[in-house]
Write an enzyme that holds these catalytic residues in place. Structure first.
Site, PDB file in Angstrom:
ATOM      1  N   ASN A   9       5.661  -2.554  -0.934  1.00  0.00           N
ATOM      2  CA  ASN A   9       4.593  -1.599  -1.253  1.00  0.00           C
ATOM      3  C   ASN A   9       3.282  -2.184  -0.731  1.00  0.00           C
ATOM      4  OD1 ASN A   9       2.732   0.113  -2.393  1.00  0.00           O
ATOM      5  ND2 ASN A   9       3.147  -0.481  -4.521  1.00  0.00           N
ATOM      6  N   TRP A  10       2.831  -1.628   0.381  1.00  0.00           N
ATOM      7  CA  TRP A  10       1.635  -2.199   1.024  1.00  0.00           C
ATOM      8  C   TRP A  10       0.341  -1.777   0.323  1.00  0.00           C
ATOM      9  CZ3 TRP A  10       2.758  -1.331   7.020  1.00  0.00           C
ATOM     10  CH2 TRP A  10       3.957  -2.002   7.333  1.00  0.00           C
ATOM     11  N   LYS A  11       0.422  -0.820  -0.565  1.00  0.00           N
ATOM     12  CA  LYS A  11      -0.758  -0.307  -1.287  1.00  0.00           C
ATOM     13  C   LYS A  11      -1.852   0.086  -0.291  1.00  0.00           C
ATOM     14  CE  LYS A  11       0.690  -3.024  -5.200  1.00  0.00           C
ATOM     15  NZ  LYS A  11       0.336  -3.708  -6.422  1.00  0.00           N
ATOM     16  N   HIS A  96       3.737   4.710  -9.938  1.00  0.00           N
ATOM     17  CA  HIS A  96       3.298   3.312  -9.933  1.00  0.00           C
ATOM     18  C   HIS A  96       2.208   3.135 -10.992  1.00  0.00           C
ATOM     19  CE1 HIS A  96       1.500  -0.440  -8.665  1.00  0.00           C
ATOM     20  NE2 HIS A  96       2.618  -0.684  -8.024  1.00  0.00           N
ATOM     21  N   GLU A  98      -0.510   1.688 -10.965  1.00  0.00           N
ATOM     22  CA  GLU A  98      -1.886   1.907 -10.494  1.00  0.00           C
ATOM     23  C   GLU A  98      -2.214   3.394 -10.450  1.00  0.00           C
ATOM     24  OE1 GLU A  98      -1.356  -0.495  -7.008  1.00  0.00           O
ATOM     25  OE2 GLU A  98      -1.203  -2.245  -8.311  1.00  0.00           O
ATOM     26  N   GLU A 168       8.326  -2.444 -13.478  1.00  0.00           N
ATOM     27  CA  GLU A 168       7.196  -3.259 -13.060  1.00  0.00           C
ATOM     28  C   GLU A 168       6.251  -3.464 -14.243  1.00  0.00           C
ATOM     29  OE1 GLU A 168       6.493  -2.953  -8.539  1.00  0.00           O
ATOM     30  OE2 GLU A 168       5.425  -1.315  -9.469  1.00  0.00           O
ATOM     31  N   GLY A 174       0.397  -8.194  -9.335  1.00  0.00           N
ATOM     32  CA  GLY A 174      -0.755  -8.797  -8.676  1.00  0.00           C
ATOM     33  C   GLY A 174      -1.386  -9.949  -9.434  1.00  0.00           C
ATOM     34  N   SER A 214       4.653  -9.537  -8.874  1.00  0.00           N
ATOM     35  CA  SER A 214       4.509 -10.916  -8.401  1.00  0.00           C
ATOM     36  C   SER A 214       5.822 -11.524  -7.891  1.00  0.00           C
ATOM     37  CB  SER A 214       3.883 -11.801  -9.491  1.00  0.00           C
ATOM     38  OG  SER A 214       2.575 -11.346  -9.793  1.00  0.00           O
ATOM     39  N   GLY A 235       4.759  -6.230  -3.719  1.00  0.00           N
ATOM     40  CA  GLY A 235       3.422  -5.849  -3.283  1.00  0.00           C
ATOM     41  C   GLY A 235       2.852  -6.882  -2.330  1.00  0.00           C
TER      42      GLY A 235
HETATM   43  P1  PGA Z   1       2.792  -7.409  -6.546  1.00  0.00           P
HETATM   44  O1  PGA Z   1       2.837  -5.814  -6.660  1.00  0.00           O
HETATM   45  O2  PGA Z   1       4.084  -7.856  -5.923  1.00  0.00           O
HETATM   46  O3  PGA Z   1       1.602  -7.702  -5.667  1.00  0.00           O
HETATM   47  O4  PGA Z   1       2.637  -7.951  -7.926  1.00  0.00           O
HETATM   48  C1  PGA Z   1       4.039  -5.149  -6.951  1.00  0.00           C
HETATM   49  C2  PGA Z   1       3.795  -3.668  -7.043  1.00  0.00           C
HETATM   50  O5  PGA Z   1       2.755  -3.259  -7.551  1.00  0.00           O
HETATM   51  O6  PGA Z   1       4.628  -2.844  -6.599  1.00  0.00           O
END
Ligand code: PGA
Length: 257
Positions: A9-11, A96, A98, A168, A174, A214, A235
């Site tokens: 997931n490149w966000k 997600h 976010e 998640e 993150g 993470s 991510g």
């Molecule tokens: P992260 O994000 O690996 O940077 O913790 C994972 C995600 O939000 O899908």
């Protein structure tokens, strides 16, 4: 055997050149005889080009990070499931944390998105996860049950089988603090049992449940060794081809062991 998946997931990261280079590098590393299904979720503006770029690699698919719950029309800035379906996108990440947090996406809105995604023959990757406050007050199972039941349990059995779930925990995303293998396994098994209660053992056995939060090449081995962890939604560590590939290799080792 259910699919083993490593998704990146490149966000909202990378400019055009960086995104194309990353997709190209991952595509060169991932070989056709691999067993891990790799999914790249770039920002939507790069989806079409990356879908074309990886078209010849059968082990890589492309996912959108979100889509609208609306069908079409006057919704400025939105992207519909039908649009995604008209290019070579196969999956859509839905719910997600976010999106839940910054865009106020509720479980019932996400249920609608799941419906629209499936109607357009796309495959949802449905995210769930609790905050640290919810875990500390021992509400995490309740929260996950609500997210899964409202988001997904309106589906019939055949549609449910096409879904992938990503657990998640919000506190792990993150932060550099991943869930322990025990915490991940406990929640993945809980989710699988929820599916079993509603749809039966056969369906529960077929659904891939990914862990996200993470994930790195350092902790992937421990997390992927859990019997109910079928891969990762990655991510930060998916933004570097070598690091991401090393996580894919960890899954390859688990599959062949
Ligand atoms: P992260 O994000 O690996 O940077 O913790 C994972 C995600 O939000 O899908």
């Amino acid at each position: 055997m259910r699919k083993k998946i490593v998704a990146g997931n490149w966000k909202m990261n990378l400019n055009y050149d960086e995104a194309i280079l990353l997709a190209d590098s991952v595509s060169n590393l991932v070989k056709e005889n691999q067993k891990t299904n790799v999914i790249l979720a770039p920002p939507s503006v790069y989806l079409n080009e990356i879908a074309i770029l990886i078209r010849d690699n059968p082990m890589i698919s492309v996912a959108a990070q979100n889509c609208s719950d609306k069908i079409s029309g006057a919704f400025t800035g939105e992207i519909s499931a039908a649009m995604l379906s008209s290019i070579d996108v196969s999956h859509v990440i839905i719910g997600h944390s976010e999106r839940r947090k910054y865009f106020n996406e509720s479980n019932s809105l996400l249920a609608e998105k799941i419906r629209v995604v499936l109607e357009n023959n796309l495959l949802p990757i449905y995210c769930c996860g609790e905050t640290i406050e919810e875990r500390n007050s021992k509400k995490h199972f309740e929260i996950i049950a609500e997210q899964i039941k409202t988001g997904l349990f309106h589906l019939d059995d055949s549609k449910m089988k096409t879904c992938t779930i990503a657990y998640e925990p919000v506190w792990a995303i993150g932060t550099g603090v991943n869930a322990t293998a025990e915490q991940a396994q406990e929640m993945h098994l809980y989710i699988r049992n929820l599916i079993k209660e509603k749809y039966g053992a056969e369906t529960a056995k077929e659904i891939s449940i990914l862990y996200g939060g993470s994930v790195t090449s350092q902790n992937a081995s421990e997390l992927f060794s859990c019997p109910d962890v079928d891969g990762g939604l990655v991510g930060g560590a998916s933004l570097k081809a070598e690091e991401f590939f090393s996580i894919i290799q960890t899954m390859e080792k688990r599959i062949s062991s």
